[in-house]
Scaffold this motif. Structure first.
Motif, PDB file in Angstrom:
ATOM      1  N   ASP A   1      36.258  34.153  49.591  1.00 39.75           N
ATOM      2  CA  ASP A   1      35.489  33.916  51.227  1.00 39.75           C
ATOM      3  C   ASP A   1      36.499  33.873  52.359  1.00 39.75           C
ATOM      4  O   ASP A   1      36.066  33.917  53.440  1.00 39.75           O
ATOM      5  N   ASP A   2      37.772  34.206  51.804  1.00 39.95           N
ATOM      6  CA  ASP A   2      38.695  34.475  53.013  1.00 39.95           C
ATOM      7  C   ASP A   2      38.901  35.847  53.208  1.00 39.95           C
ATOM      8  O   ASP A   2      39.336  36.740  52.567  1.00 39.95           O
ATOM      9  N   GLU A   3      38.767  35.915  54.470  1.00 36.41           N
ATOM     10  CA  GLU A   3      38.820  37.504  55.173  1.00 36.41           C
ATOM     11  C   GLU A   3      40.116  37.967  55.343  1.00 36.41           C
ATOM     12  O   GLU A   3      40.459  39.085  55.389  1.00 36.41           O
ATOM     13  N   SER A   4      41.049  36.935  55.503  1.00 34.43           N
ATOM     14  CA  SER A   4      42.634  37.591  55.417  1.00 34.43           C
ATOM     15  C   SER A   4      43.025  38.028  54.088  1.00 34.43           C
ATOM     16  O   SER A   4      43.953  38.600  53.980  1.00 34.43           O
ATOM     17  N   ALA A   5      42.305  37.448  53.044  1.00 41.26           N
ATOM     18  CA  ALA A   5      42.880  37.964  51.744  1.00 41.26           C
ATOM     19  C   ALA A   5      42.380  39.363  51.286  1.00 41.26           C
ATOM     20  O   ALA A   5      41.312  39.841  51.783  1.00 41.26           O
ATOM     21  N   LEU A   6      43.472  40.184  51.000  1.00 37.56           N
ATOM     22  CA  LEU A   6      43.404  41.597  50.392  1.00 37.56           C
ATOM     23  C   LEU A   6      42.882  41.667  48.983  1.00 37.56           C
ATOM     24  O   LEU A   6      42.301  42.998  48.757  1.00 37.56           O
ATOM     25  N   GLY A   7      42.960  40.818  48.140  1.00 39.48           N
ATOM     26  CA  GLY A   7      42.766  40.608  46.838  1.00 39.48           C
ATOM     27  C   GLY A   7      43.153  39.636  45.987  1.00 39.48           C
ATOM     28  O   GLY A   7      43.997  39.047  46.715  1.00 39.48           O
ATOM     29  N   VAL A   8      42.863  39.304  44.789  1.00 38.38           N
ATOM     30  CA  VAL A   8      43.282  38.266  43.859  1.00 38.38           C
ATOM     31  C   VAL A   8      44.558  38.667  42.792  1.00 38.38           C
ATOM     32  O   VAL A   8      44.214  39.763  42.460  1.00 38.38           O
ATOM     33  N   ILE A   9      45.305  38.011  42.679  1.00 36.02           N
ATOM     34  CA  ILE A   9      46.435  38.275  41.604  1.00 36.02           C
ATOM     35  C   ILE A   9      46.204  36.813  40.613  1.00 36.02           C
ATOM     36  O   ILE A   9      46.523  36.018  41.092  1.00 36.02           O
ATOM     37  N   LEU A  10      45.668  37.063  39.570  1.00 31.89           N
ATOM     38  CA  LEU A  10      45.675  35.932  38.655  1.00 31.89           C
ATOM     39  C   LEU A  10      46.958  35.866  37.884  1.00 31.89           C
ATOM     40  O   LEU A  10      47.396  36.845  37.203  1.00 31.89           O
ATOM     41  N   ARG A  11      47.805  34.935  38.017  1.00 32.53           N
ATOM     42  CA  ARG A  11      49.288  35.016  37.532  1.00 32.53           C
ATOM     43  C   ARG A  11      49.101  34.110  36.245  1.00 32.53           C
ATOM     44  O   ARG A  11      48.871  32.768  36.476  1.00 32.53           O
ATOM     45  N   ILE A  12      49.004  34.758  35.061  1.00 37.51           N
ATOM     46  CA  ILE A  12      48.635  33.937  33.819  1.00 37.51           C
ATOM     47  C   ILE A  12      49.906  33.663  33.067  1.00 37.51           C
ATOM     48  O   ILE A  12      50.814  34.553  32.705  1.00 37.51           O
ATOM     49  N   ASN A  13      50.043  32.246  32.636  1.00 36.61           N
ATOM     50  CA  ASN A  13      50.853  31.884  31.421  1.00 36.61           C
ATOM     51  C   ASN A  13      50.278  30.885  30.770  1.00 36.61           C
ATOM     52  O   ASN A  13      50.096  29.728  30.983  1.00 36.61           O
ATOM     53  N   SER A  14      49.714  31.307  29.686  1.00 39.16           N
ATOM     54  CA  SER A  14      48.845  30.364  28.919  1.00 39.16           C
ATOM     55  C   SER A  14      48.444  30.817  27.297  1.00 39.16           C
ATOM     56  O   SER A  14      48.432  32.090  27.089  1.00 39.16           O
ATOM     57  N   PRO A  15      48.502  29.804  26.571  1.00 41.23           N
ATOM     58  CA  PRO A  15      48.337  30.295  25.304  1.00 41.23           C
ATOM     59  C   PRO A  15      46.813  30.244  24.769  1.00 41.23           C
ATOM     60  O   PRO A  15      46.444  30.650  23.488  1.00 41.23           O
ATOM     61  N   GLY A  16      45.837  30.089  25.687  1.00 40.95           N
ATOM     62  CA  GLY A  16      44.515  30.046  25.424  1.00 40.95           C
ATOM     63  C   GLY A  16      44.024  28.666  25.543  1.00 40.95           C
ATOM     64  O   GLY A  16      44.406  27.721  25.938  1.00 40.95           O
ATOM     65  N   GLY A  17      42.797  28.571  24.854  1.00 40.51           N
ATOM     66  CA  GLY A  17      41.968  27.190  24.856  1.00 40.51           C
ATOM     67  C   GLY A  17      40.495  27.371  24.562  1.00 40.51           C
ATOM     68  O   GLY A  17      40.302  28.227  23.715  1.00 40.51           O
ATOM     69  N   SER A  18      39.850  26.952  25.360  1.00 41.18           N
ATOM     70  CA  SER A  18      38.433  26.703  24.956  1.00 41.18           C
ATOM     71  C   SER A  18      37.587  28.040  25.434  1.00 41.18           C
ATOM     72  O   SER A  18      37.698  28.692  26.368  1.00 41.18           O
ATOM     73  N   PRO A  19      37.049  28.612  24.450  1.00 44.21           N
ATOM     74  CA  PRO A  19      36.021  29.659  24.635  1.00 44.21           C
ATOM     75  C   PRO A  19      35.098  29.521  25.645  1.00 44.21           C
ATOM     76  O   PRO A  19      34.585  30.430  26.498  1.00 44.21           O
ATOM     77  N   VAL A  20      34.725  28.270  25.843  1.00 42.92           N
ATOM     78  CA  VAL A  20      33.560  27.916  27.036  1.00 42.92           C
ATOM     79  C   VAL A  20      34.144  28.124  28.314  1.00 42.92           C
ATOM     80  O   VAL A  20      33.758  28.852  29.367  1.00 42.92           O
ATOM     81  N   GLN A  21      35.182  27.468  28.540  1.00 42.15           N
ATOM     82  CA  GLN A  21      35.985  27.464  29.548  1.00 42.15           C
ATOM     83  C   GLN A  21      36.251  28.794  30.337  1.00 42.15           C
ATOM     84  O   GLN A  21      36.407  29.427  31.329  1.00 42.15           O
ATOM     85  N   SER A  22      36.919  29.756  29.171  1.00 42.18           N
ATOM     86  CA  SER A  22      37.239  30.796  29.581  1.00 42.18           C
ATOM     87  C   SER A  22      36.335  31.783  29.864  1.00 42.18           C
ATOM     88  O   SER A  22      36.133  32.683  30.708  1.00 42.18           O
TER      89      SER A  22
END
Length: 335
Positions: A108-129
Motif C-alpha cells: 500500500d506504500d507508494e514510496s516503496a519500490l518493492g519488498v525484500i523478505l529477509r528470512i532466517n527461520s527453520p520453518g514451522g506450521s504448514p498452515v501459517q506458511s
C-alpha cells in the motif's frame, strides 16, 4: 502496729506500678508498629514511583524507533524489508498475521519500490506458511510492477522456504542453509517406562481413534499408517507450491524434495535460489536504492511490555497443554 500498716501500703502500690509499666510497654510496641507501617507505606510509594518512571521510559523507548521510521519513510523511495525470524507459528513473531500485515502495508506504500523478505527461520506450521504464500500471490496481482524478493540469511528451511517460493526471486549467501522440503511429525513413547514404574494410564475418549497419538499407549499399526498418510498429503501440497513458485528453474533430482538441506552454492545449482546476494546489495542492484525501511510488524508497546513482564506465561502453558491433549504433541511441521 504502725509498721505492718506501712508494709501493707507499700505492697498495695506495687501492682499499680507493674500495670503502669505494662501499659507503657504496650504503648511503645504500638508506636513502633505504627512507625513501621508508616515507613512501609513510604517505601511502597517510592517503589511505585520508580516503577511508573520505568514504565513510561520503556514506552517512550519503544515509541521512538517507530516515529523515526515513519519520518524516514516519507522522505524518499526505498526498499521495504520484512523480517521472517524464528519458528513460523500462530503464537510467534513469524506468524502469518504478522507477516501478512507487514506485506499489505508495504504494497500500500507508494514510496516503496518493492519488498525484500529477509528470512532466517527453520520453518514451522504448514498452515501459517501457506497463508503467507497465498497472500503474496494475491498481492502480486494487485500491483504487478511491485517485485518481491526473498533473501535467506543463515537458514531458510522447510516452511521458511515454502514462503520464499512465492517470491519472484530467491537469494542467499554461499554458506546459507536452504531447502529441507519435507514434513515431520515426531513424539515419544513411554509405554515400557510406565510398566517399569508401575504407573497405570487412564484415558477416556469418545471416538475410536481419538487418542491415537497418545504417547502412553502402544502404537497401533493401522493408526501409524493413517498418520503417515496425513504427512504424505501435506508433503505433496508443499511440493506443488514450490513447483508453482519456482517453475522450470528447479533441477530435476530425486533428492530435491527428500527433506535434505543444502548450502547456498548447492541450492543455486539445484535451482532452489536465483543467486548469491544480500539485502542491501539486492536493493541497489534490483531497485536502484541504498535505503531500506523495515516494515516488520511491531507489537503494541503495552502488549510487548506485558509479555516481557511474564503475563503471557500462563497462556503459553495452557496452549501447550491443549496441544498435548489434542494431538499428543505430534502436529505436522515443515522442518
Amino acid at each position: 502496729m504502725n509498721e505492718p500498716s506501712g508494709q501493707n501500703s507499700s505492697s498495695h502500690q506495687r501492682p499499680d506500678d507493674n500495670n503502669t509499666k505494662e501499659w507503657k510497654l504496650i504503648e511503645k510496641v504500638l508506636l513502633d508498629v505504627q512507625g513501621e507501617q508508616r515507613r512501609t507505606r513510604r517505601w511502597g510509594i517510592f517503589f511505585k514511583f520508580i516503577f511508573f518512571i520505568y514504565l513510561f521510559s520503556l514506552l517512550w523507548l519503544v515509541r521512538v524507533p517507530t516515529e523515526g521510521l515513519e519520518k524516514t519513510a516519507s522522505d524518499s523511495s526505498y526498499a521495504a524489508v520484512i523480517e521472517v525470524n524464528g519458528v513460523i507459528a500462530a503464537d510467534q513473531d513469524a506468524s502469518a498475521d504478522a507477516i501478512i500485515s507487514a506485506l499489505r502495508d508495504a504494497f500500500d506504500d507508494e514510496s516503496a519500490l518493492g519488498v525484500i523478505l529477509r528470512i532466517n527461520s527453520p520453518g514451522g506450521s504448514p498452515v501459517q506458511s501457506g497463508y503467507v504464500y497465498d497472500e503474496i500471490k494475491r498481492l502480486k496481482q494487485t500491483r504487478e510492477d511491485f517485485p518481491v524478493y526473498a533473501v535467506i540469511m543463515d537458514l531458510g528451511a522447510s516452511g521458511a522456504y515454502y514462503i520464499a517460493a512465492a517470491a519472484d526471486e530467491i537469494y542467499a549467501d554461499k554458506a546459507s542453509l536452504v531447502g529441507s522440503i519435507g514434513v515431520v511429525g515426531s513424539g515419544f513413547g513411554f509405554v515400557d517406562a510406565m510398566e517399569k514404574l508401575g504407573v497405570e494410564r487412564r484415558q477416556y475418549t469418545a471416538g475410536e481413534h481419538k487418542g491415537f497419538l497418545d504417547p502412553f499407549t502402544p502404537e497401533n499399526p493401522e493408526e501409524k499408517a493413517f498418520w503417515e498418510g496425513v504427512l504424505k498429503v501435506t508433503h505433496k501440497q508443499f511440493i506443488e507450491q514450490v513447483k508453482n513458485g519456482r517453475g522450470d528453474r528447479l533441477k530435476q533430482s530425486p533428492e530435491l524434495f527428500s527433506g535434505l538441506v543444502w548450502s547456498g552454492e548447492q541450492a543455486l545449482e539445484m535451482g532452489l535460489i536465483d543467486g548469491l546476494s544480500s539485502s542491501s546489495q539486492l536493493a541497489r542492484d534490483k531497485m536502484g536504492t541504498e535505503e531500506l525501511v523495515n516494515f516488520t510488524y511491531q507489537p503494541d508497546p503495552w502488549e510487548e511490555l506485558v509479555s516481557r513482564l511474564g503475563a503471557s506465561i500462563g497462556q503459553g502453558i495452557a496452549t501447550q497443554m491443549m496441544q498435548q491433549m489434542q494431538l499428543g504433541g505430534q502436529a505436522p511441521q515443515l522442518r
